[in-house]
Enzyme design. Structure first.
Site, PDB file in Angstrom:
ATOM      1  N   ASP A   8       2.313  14.676   1.352  1.00 51.14           N
ATOM      2  CA  ASP A   8       1.283  15.667   1.656  1.00 51.14           C
ATOM      3  C   ASP A   8       0.409  15.280   2.842  1.00 51.14           C
ATOM      4  O   ASP A   8      -0.194  16.148   3.479  1.00 51.14           O
ATOM      5  CB  ASP A   8       0.399  15.907   0.428  1.00 51.14           C
ATOM      6  CG  ASP A   8      -0.191  14.619  -0.128  1.00 51.14           C
ATOM      7  OD1 ASP A   8       0.592  13.740  -0.502  1.00 51.14           O
ATOM      8  OD2 ASP A   8      -1.430  14.493  -0.180  1.00 51.14           O
ATOM      9  N   ASP A  43       0.828  -1.221   0.000  1.00 49.84           N
ATOM     10  CA  ASP A  43       0.000   0.000   0.000  1.00 49.84           C
ATOM     11  C   ASP A  43       0.854   1.260   0.000  1.00 49.84           C
ATOM     12  O   ASP A  43       0.445   2.301   0.519  1.00 49.84           O
ATOM     13  CB  ASP A  43      -0.956   0.024   1.201  1.00 49.84           C
ATOM     14  CG  ASP A  43      -1.717  -1.275   1.374  1.00 49.84           C
ATOM     15  OD1 ASP A  43      -2.335  -1.717   0.397  1.00 49.84           O
ATOM     16  OD2 ASP A  43      -1.681  -1.846   2.484  1.00 49.84           O
ATOM     17  N   GLN A  76       2.311  -6.217  -3.283  1.00 51.70           N
ATOM     18  CA  GLN A  76       2.505  -6.240  -1.828  1.00 51.70           C
ATOM     19  C   GLN A  76       3.741  -5.415  -1.448  1.00 51.70           C
ATOM     20  O   GLN A  76       4.028  -4.414  -2.072  1.00 51.70           O
ATOM     21  CB  GLN A  76       2.584  -7.670  -1.297  1.00 51.70           C
ATOM     22  CG  GLN A  76       1.273  -8.404  -1.310  1.00 51.70           C
ATOM     23  CD  GLN A  76       1.211  -9.423  -2.404  1.00 51.70           C
ATOM     24  OE1 GLN A  76       2.173  -9.731  -3.075  1.00 51.70           O
ATOM     25  NE2 GLN A  76       0.045  -9.976  -2.603  1.00 51.70           N
ATOM     26  N   THR A 100      -9.591  -5.296  -0.110  1.00 54.16           N
ATOM     27  CA  THR A 100     -10.428  -5.781   0.992  1.00 54.16           C
ATOM     28  C   THR A 100     -11.309  -4.709   1.611  1.00 54.16           C
ATOM     29  O   THR A 100     -12.302  -5.025   2.257  1.00 54.16           O
ATOM     30  CB  THR A 100      -9.539  -6.351   2.107  1.00 54.16           C
ATOM     31  OG1 THR A 100      -8.706  -5.294   2.624  1.00 54.16           O
ATOM     32  CG2 THR A 100      -8.651  -7.470   1.584  1.00 54.16           C
ATOM     33  N   HIS A 103      -4.092  -1.847  -6.765  1.00 48.64           N
ATOM     34  CA  HIS A 103      -3.525  -0.567  -7.179  1.00 48.64           C
ATOM     35  C   HIS A 103      -4.688   0.362  -7.511  1.00 48.64           C
ATOM     36  O   HIS A 103      -5.651  -0.055  -8.153  1.00 48.64           O
ATOM     37  CB  HIS A 103      -2.662  -0.702  -8.436  1.00 48.64           C
ATOM     38  CG  HIS A 103      -1.378  -1.429  -8.218  1.00 48.64           C
ATOM     39  ND1 HIS A 103      -0.678  -1.377  -7.043  1.00 48.64           N
ATOM     40  CD2 HIS A 103      -0.646  -2.210  -9.052  1.00 48.64           C
ATOM     41  CE1 HIS A 103       0.426  -2.106  -7.164  1.00 48.64           C
ATOM     42  NE2 HIS A 103       0.457  -2.628  -8.371  1.00 48.64           N
TER      43      HIS A 103
END
Length: 430
Positions: free
Chosen positions: A333, A13, A224, A301, A41
């Site tokens: 940011d 992530d 991952q 998920t 993604h």
């Protein structure tokens, strides 16, 4: 021009999708080399948002070849659903721009069943898988009983593979209190999808080597993150594949010398989905703020991600193992407006200092972060496209990260928009 491998350097992530999309404009070939449809993604291109979990990010760009390599485990039904969804958004997908390795293992419904049965049986000791059958599919690959794409082209071969596969799974299901698999139904499903899947099948190792000889620019897209690696991650709370850069070679059939520049994607803070150790996790207002500002919910998920301060120890560790040449620092940011920021520079375990995450699970569970504090910034960094657009304290934060992880920043991302990116080092340059 160098070929580029993109890997996540944390727990996933990290924003790989945007960076891969940004790089894919200059690549000829974009290849997935491990994982399955358990990692997502999100791409923002103009006014359109694309959510991918199996197809390489480059599929949304015209004139590119998207490749699914043999290191991936492929759920054909999920693949077709993703193709249909993208087609509805105007993306054209055909054998002209998508290629799947003939020796890619398939994820079947029985793998998803086993994944869920095991998690339910484990109770409080569950791993926290996505329940999509990734682990069981890799088990069957290593156990030499998997069904691969090429097997769908011959019914006699398919029957032999099914016999071996079901003998194993029916025994497991009996122990878990589940009914045997309906062989006829599964066989019919596989024969139904065979023509549709086989149209994409190619000897990817050969085609990729031909591309390399022709001077094509290849972008290898990891899924991952490095801390979920089956060997070097926080075992057993890991994925079932190798997520380090070396897998780009064996997961597509190219030799290691094909890898030119290794780009590690690193979030400006840390997140994790699911169970497992997380030394810098924040259960306070700061953690809540990071999650809300960063929209930290899983693409696949929808699960809320755990959030914490930047862990320089872990990123230094993964950059070393993957041989990262430069990082792409994302979501800077999200840190706008914090009065004080913290960076983990080491751990204390039972009074002993560690400059790396110990392997033993018992020690990982007791690791307490040693923090270095830095002054935050109140100005906005969102949308910055040059160093001159960044506040002085934001630049100091980035430079300190470089020092601590012992790896330079090659790219800096300041929003989900692909053009809001500061280029420091061109990964494709020789």
């Amino acid at each position: 021009m160098a070929n580029v491998v993109v890997v996540g350097a944390q727990w996933g992530d990290e924003g790989k999708g945007k960076i891969v999309d940004w790089l894919s404009e200059r690549a000829d070939v974009i290849a997935r080399f491990q994982g399955g449809h358990n990692a997502g993604h999100t791409l923002v291109i103009g006014n359109q948002v694309f959510k991918l979990s199996l197809l390489p990010s480059g599929i949304v760009r015209k004139g590119k070849m998207a490749v699914i390599g043999n290191g991936v485990v492929l759920d054909p039904w999920s693949l077709f659903a993703e193709i249909d969804k993208l087609s509805a958004q105007g993306v054209e997908i055909s054998p002209a721009n998508l290629m799947i390795a003939e020796n890619t293992p398939l994820i079947l419904p029985l793998h998803q069943d086993l994944d869920k049965l095991r998690e339910e049986a484990a109770g409080a000791s569950k791993i926290g898988t996505t329940g999509r059958g990734i682990g069981p599919a890799y088990e069957d690959k290593v156990g030499r009983r998997t069904i691969r794409v090429a097997d769908l082209g011959d019914e006699e071969t398919l029957d032999s593979r099914l016999d071996r596969l079901l003998a194993h799974h029916d025994a497991l299901r009996q122990g878990l209190g589940a009914a045997p698999i309906d062989r006829a139904e599964l066989r019919a499903k596989l024969l139904e999808i065979a023509p549709k899947l086989l149209q994409y099948a190619q000897p990817v190792w050969k085609v990729m080597n031909d591309y390399r000889k022709a001077g094509k620019r290849i972008l290898f897209e990891g899924a991952q993150g490095s801390l979920l690696d089956i060997d070097f991650g926080t075992y057993p709370y890991v994925t079932s594949s190798t997520t380090m850069s070396g897998m780009a070679a064996s997961g597509t059939g190219l030799g290691p010398s094909a890898i030119g520049f290794v780009l590690g994607i690193v979030k400006a803070y840390t997140t994790r989905v699911g169970e497992g150790p997380f030394p810098t996790e924040l259960d306070d207002a700061d953690g809540q703020r990071l999650g809300e500002r960063g929209h930290e919910f899983g693409t696949v998920t929808g699960r809320k991600r755990r959030c914490g301060w930047f862990d320089a120890v872990l990123v230094r560790q993964t950059c070393a193992i993957s041989g990262v040449d430069g990082i792409a620092l994302t979501k800077l940011d999200v840190l706008d407006g914090f009065q004080t920021l913290k960076i983990c520079t080491g751990y204390e375990v039972d009074g002993q200092h560690y400059d790396h995450l110990p392997t033993a699970a018992s020690l990982q569970a007791k690791a307490k972060p040693v923090y270095e504090e830095m002054e935050g910034w109140q100005e906005s960094t969102q949308g910055a496209r040059s160093w001159a657009d960044l506040p002085a304290n934001a630049i100091k934060y980035v430079r300190r990260i470089e020092e601590l992880i012992q790896c330079p920043v090659a790219l800096l991302s300041t929003s989900p928009e692909r053009d809001d990116t500061i280029l420091v080092t061109d990964p494709f340059a020789d």
